[in-house]
Design a protein around this motif. Structure first.
Motif, PDB file in Angstrom:
ATOM      1  N   LEU A 296      -6.867  13.341  -2.939  1.00 46.36           N
ATOM      2  CA  LEU A 296      -6.426  11.947  -3.893  1.00 46.36           C
ATOM      3  C   LEU A 296      -5.984  12.312  -5.130  1.00 46.36           C
ATOM      4  O   LEU A 296      -4.880  11.827  -5.569  1.00 46.36           O
ATOM      5  CB  LEU A 296      -7.913  11.360  -3.965  1.00 46.36           C
ATOM      6  CG  LEU A 296      -7.573   9.798  -4.819  1.00 46.36           C
ATOM      7  CD1 LEU A 296      -6.329   9.027  -4.485  1.00 46.36           C
ATOM      8  CD2 LEU A 296      -8.758   9.034  -5.039  1.00 46.36           C
TER       9      LEU A 296
ATOM     10  N   GLU B  48     -13.442   4.420   0.013  1.00 47.57           N
ATOM     11  CA  GLU B  48     -12.244   4.128   0.341  1.00 47.57           C
ATOM     12  C   GLU B  48     -11.434   4.064  -0.815  1.00 47.57           C
ATOM     13  O   GLU B  48     -11.647   3.175  -1.882  1.00 47.57           O
ATOM     14  CB  GLU B  48     -11.994   2.994   1.221  1.00 47.57           C
ATOM     15  CG  GLU B  48     -10.620   2.531   1.728  1.00 47.57           C
ATOM     16  CD  GLU B  48     -10.421   1.241   2.446  1.00 47.57           C
ATOM     17  OE1 GLU B  48      -9.704   1.321   3.369  1.00 47.57           O
ATOM     18  OE2 GLU B  48     -11.403   0.426   2.402  1.00 47.57           O
ATOM     19  N   TYR B  49     -10.093   4.506  -1.111  1.00 53.74           N
ATOM     20  CA  TYR B  49      -9.371   4.269  -2.267  1.00 53.74           C
ATOM     21  C   TYR B  49      -7.973   3.994  -1.757  1.00 53.74           C
ATOM     22  O   TYR B  49      -7.297   4.635  -0.806  1.00 53.74           O
ATOM     23  CB  TYR B  49      -9.131   5.920  -3.004  1.00 53.74           C
ATOM     24  CG  TYR B  49     -10.633   6.392  -3.565  1.00 53.74           C
ATOM     25  CD1 TYR B  49     -10.964   6.269  -4.697  1.00 53.74           C
ATOM     26  CD2 TYR B  49     -11.160   7.234  -2.572  1.00 53.74           C
ATOM     27  CE1 TYR B  49     -11.983   6.932  -5.162  1.00 53.74           C
ATOM     28  CE2 TYR B  49     -12.642   7.916  -2.976  1.00 53.74           C
ATOM     29  CZ  TYR B  49     -12.856   7.628  -4.389  1.00 53.74           C
ATOM     30  OH  TYR B  49     -14.091   7.994  -4.669  1.00 53.74           O
ATOM     31  N   ILE B  50      -7.593   3.046  -2.043  1.00 55.08           N
ATOM     32  CA  ILE B  50      -6.104   2.257  -1.790  1.00 55.08           C
ATOM     33  C   ILE B  50      -5.228   2.323  -3.140  1.00 55.08           C
ATOM     34  O   ILE B  50      -5.666   1.343  -3.885  1.00 55.08           O
ATOM     35  CB  ILE B  50      -6.446   0.842  -1.078  1.00 55.08           C
ATOM     36  CG1 ILE B  50      -7.418   0.956   0.192  1.00 55.08           C
ATOM     37  CG2 ILE B  50      -5.223   0.222  -0.771  1.00 55.08           C
ATOM     38  CD1 ILE B  50      -7.937  -0.313   0.418  1.00 55.08           C
TER      39      ILE B  50
ATOM     40  N   VAL C  18       0.878  -1.277  -0.007  1.00 51.50           N
ATOM     41  CA  VAL C  18       0.111   0.117   0.061  1.00 51.50           C
ATOM     42  C   VAL C  18       0.730   1.166   0.011  1.00 51.50           C
ATOM     43  O   VAL C  18       1.779   1.445   0.941  1.00 51.50           O
ATOM     44  CB  VAL C  18      -1.131  -0.068   1.156  1.00 51.50           C
ATOM     45  CG1 VAL C  18      -1.663   1.117   1.182  1.00 51.50           C
ATOM     46  CG2 VAL C  18      -1.889  -1.339   1.117  1.00 51.50           C
TER      47      VAL C  18
ATOM     48  N   GLN D 264      -0.612   4.540  -0.403  1.00 50.98           N
ATOM     49  CA  GLN D 264      -1.376   5.369   0.481  1.00 50.98           C
ATOM     50  C   GLN D 264      -2.855   5.139   0.524  1.00 50.98           C
ATOM     51  O   GLN D 264      -3.343   4.464  -0.583  1.00 50.98           O
ATOM     52  CB  GLN D 264      -1.184   6.907  -0.132  1.00 50.98           C
ATOM     53  CG  GLN D 264      -1.481   7.853   0.886  1.00 50.98           C
ATOM     54  CD  GLN D 264      -0.952   9.322   0.577  1.00 50.98           C
ATOM     55  OE1 GLN D 264      -0.395   9.439  -0.350  1.00 50.98           O
ATOM     56  NE2 GLN D 264      -1.518  10.564   1.393  1.00 50.98           N
ATOM     57  N   SER D 265      -3.656   5.468   1.322  1.00 49.36           N
ATOM     58  CA  SER D 265      -5.225   5.268   1.371  1.00 49.36           C
ATOM     59  C   SER D 265      -5.907   6.614   1.719  1.00 49.36           C
ATOM     60  O   SER D 265      -5.400   7.418   2.613  1.00 49.36           O
ATOM     61  CB  SER D 265      -5.600   3.989   2.219  1.00 49.36           C
ATOM     62  OG  SER D 265      -5.363   4.149   3.484  1.00 49.36           O
TER      63      SER D 265
ATOM     64  N   THR E  71     -10.145   7.805   2.634  1.00 53.36           N
ATOM     65  CA  THR E  71     -11.503   7.571   2.748  1.00 53.36           C
ATOM     66  C   THR E  71     -12.087   8.960   2.355  1.00 53.36           C
ATOM     67  O   THR E  71     -11.895  10.074   3.325  1.00 53.36           O
ATOM     68  CB  THR E  71     -11.765   7.180   4.349  1.00 53.36           C
ATOM     69  OG1 THR E  71     -11.247   5.842   4.215  1.00 53.36           O
ATOM     70  CG2 THR E  71     -13.524   6.885   4.190  1.00 53.36           C
TER      71      THR E  71
ATOM     72  N   ILE F 117      -5.364   1.432  -7.893  1.00 48.88           N
ATOM     73  CA  ILE F 117      -6.371   1.947  -7.082  1.00 48.88           C
ATOM     74  C   ILE F 117      -7.485   1.149  -7.081  1.00 48.88           C
ATOM     75  O   ILE F 117      -8.249   1.037  -7.866  1.00 48.88           O
ATOM     76  CB  ILE F 117      -6.634   3.388  -7.658  1.00 48.88           C
ATOM     77  CG1 ILE F 117      -5.512   4.006  -7.900  1.00 48.88           C
ATOM     78  CG2 ILE F 117      -7.512   4.112  -6.808  1.00 48.88           C
ATOM     79  CD1 ILE F 117      -5.642   5.377  -8.524  1.00 48.88           C
ATOM     80  N   ASP F 118      -7.684   0.546  -5.696  1.00 46.91           N
ATOM     81  CA  ASP F 118      -9.007  -0.246  -5.258  1.00 46.91           C
ATOM     82  C   ASP F 118      -9.943   0.746  -4.720  1.00 46.91           C
ATOM     83  O   ASP F 118      -9.567   1.533  -3.826  1.00 46.91           O
ATOM     84  CB  ASP F 118      -8.531  -1.052  -4.349  1.00 46.91           C
ATOM     85  CG  ASP F 118      -7.624  -2.393  -5.031  1.00 46.91           C
ATOM     86  OD1 ASP F 118      -8.015  -2.857  -6.165  1.00 46.91           O
ATOM     87  OD2 ASP F 118      -6.683  -2.867  -4.624  1.00 46.91           O
TER      88      ASP F 118
ATOM     89  N   SER G  55      -1.944   1.277  -4.301  1.00 47.78           N
ATOM     90  CA  SER G  55      -0.900   0.167  -4.144  1.00 47.78           C
ATOM     91  C   SER G  55       0.006  -0.227  -5.264  1.00 47.78           C
ATOM     92  O   SER G  55      -0.232   0.307  -6.412  1.00 47.78           O
ATOM     93  CB  SER G  55      -1.487  -1.113  -3.597  1.00 47.78           C
ATOM     94  OG  SER G  55      -2.286  -1.520  -4.593  1.00 47.78           O
TER      95      SER G  55
END
Length: 143
Positions: free
Chosen positions: A17, A137-139, A3, A5-6, A8, A126-127, A141
């Motif tokens: 973001l 929520e944007y993860i 990861v 960065q994440s 919300t 980007i999940d 990785s």
């Protein structure tokens, strides 16, 4: 997968973001973001926010039927929903990836991710997970 960065965030306020993605783009002028999430999770909404933050233009539409959209010759948006990776290779579609800029790919497969790695392209996942009707929520990785 590590990861980076994440976030919300409300889907109506993605500025932090977009700033993060812009910073990554400054480090890597030729970069790919593979967008993963359920239908209507906000993949196109993210691209729209990024294009608006970078160019001030509010002209993004989903490339579902066209497969790809080009914004100012520096932001490229693809939708590979139900598209076979082998067919994309046979159609020389992946030559579009040679263009320097920011490439957003909705529904990128594992085959595509492997292809990008083999070509030494910089690619981040980007999940996008829907928390509720307003929050996502944007993860971010990478491997």
């Amino acid at each position: 997968m590590e990861v980076y960065q994440s976030f919300t965030l409300a889907k109506s306020n993605l500025s932090s973001l977009c700033a993060c993605l812009e910073d990554l783009n400054k480090k890597h002028p030729h970069i790919f973001f593979l967008l993963n999430g359920d239908l209507a999770s906000g993949k196109t909404t993210l691209v729209k926010a990024f294009v608006k933050a970078k160019s001030g233009k509010d002209l993004v539409t989903s490339p579902t039927y066209n497969v790809s959209q080009d914004y100012d010759g520096q932001i490229f948006h693809y939708d590979f929903y139900q598209r076979d990776f082998t067919h994309l290779l046979e159609a020389d579609f992946l030559e579009l990836f040679e263009r320097v800029g920011v490439h957003f790919i909705e529904w990128g497969s594992e085959h595509l991710k492997d292809f990008l790695k083999k070509c030494n392209f910089v690619a981040f996942n980007i999940d996008i997970n829907a928390g509720d009707s307003q929050q996502r929520e944007y993860i971010i990785s990478y491997e």
